[in-house]
Design a protein around this motif. Structure first.
Motif, short mmCIF file in Angstrom:
data_model
loop_
_atom_site.label_atom_id
_atom_site.label_comp_id
_atom_site.label_asym_id
_atom_site.label_seq_id
_atom_site.Cartn_x
_atom_site.Cartn_y
_atom_site.Cartn_z
N PHE A 1 -24.30 -1.82 38.69
CA PHE A 1 -25.73 -1.97 38.92
C PHE A 1 -26.28 -0.57 39.20
O PHE A 1 -26.00 0.01 40.25
N PHE B 1 -27.70 -9.51 41.67
CA PHE B 1 -26.58 -8.90 40.95
C PHE B 1 -25.25 -9.18 41.66
O PHE B 1 -24.28 -9.62 41.04
N ASN C 1 -24.01 -13.01 41.67
CA ASN C 1 -24.02 -13.71 40.38
C ASN C 1 -22.81 -14.64 40.25
O ASN C 1 -22.95 -15.81 39.94
N SER D 1 -24.68 -10.03 34.14
CA SER D 1 -24.62 -9.56 35.52
C SER D 1 -23.17 -9.60 36.01
O SER D 1 -22.27 -9.98 35.26
N SER D 2 -22.94 -9.22 37.24
CA SER D 2 -21.58 -9.04 37.77
C SER D 2 -20.74 -10.31 37.66
O SER D 2 -21.25 -11.42 37.75
#
Length: 199
Positions: free
Chosen positions: A61, A90, A93, A109-110
């Motif tokens: 991120f 983030f 997630n 996203s993560s």
């Protein structure tokens, strides 16, 4: 008529009084110390050390603060007030193997909070005030998630447990009970805040 000599003032004890006042003020004055920003620095590179693992871009991120103090999050202009929510989204997630995550499980996203890294890049022209404000928002995102998980598991926020643990008045027996709880929460949401420029 005989001349009278002026009476002398005995100033011998003045030095003692000044010294006692000095001691009094030294003993009673409290000096505040700045604690600074808590950051764990990476260990020195060793030639025999294996190379660092490759980071998937979806687990990174990126937060950039330019010389005009503009905030760019994932290459998009963002207000500081929205940064914490974006970081929480983030980190939480949880697309892979995360039973405690409450995120949307988005593909971009993560994958897991333990793999998620926030990369903060500052320009030389960034003001110190802006730098600290961005740092505070990112740390607050981690604390928000840690508090939520701690409340769910132990009925007490992470911050309050950490404050009790760090309080000098807390007994060692209480600290021994708090330490494993704090470590579990830190393992679930490890603070991976990098200030190295991503490659």
């Amino acid at each position: 008529m005989a001349k009278r000599s002026a009476p002398e003032v005995n100033a011998g004890s003045m030095a003692d009084i000044a010294f006692l006042l000095l001691i009094f003020f030294l003993v009673t004055t409290t000096i505040e110390t700045d604690s600074g920003i808590s950051r764990k620095l990476p260990p020195e590179l060793d030639e025999n050390q294996p190379p660092p693992p490759v980071i998937k871009m979806r687990n990174l991120f990126t937060v950039v603060v330019n010389s005009n103090n503009d905030l760019l999050v994932e290459d998009e202009l963002m207000d500081l007030k929205d940064l914490r929510a974006a970081a929480v989204e983030f980190l939480d997630n949880g697309a892979e193997d995360c039973s405690y995550c409450q995120g949307a499980k988005a593909e971009n996203s993560s994958t897991n909070p333990t793999k998620a890294i926030i990369s903060l890049v500052n320009n030389r022209g960034t003001s110190y005030k802006r730098y600290i404000a961005v740092q505070n928002e990112l740390v607050a995102a981690y604390n928000q998630l840690r508090d939520r998980e701690s409340m769910s598991r132990y009925g007490e926020t992470f911050i309050s447990m950490e404050n009790r643990f760090n309080d000098a008045r807390t007994t060692q027996a209480v600290k021994d009970k708090l330490k494993p709880k704090l470590e579990i929460i830190k393992e679930l949401y490890p603070e991976k805040l990098s200030e190295a420029e991503p490659k």
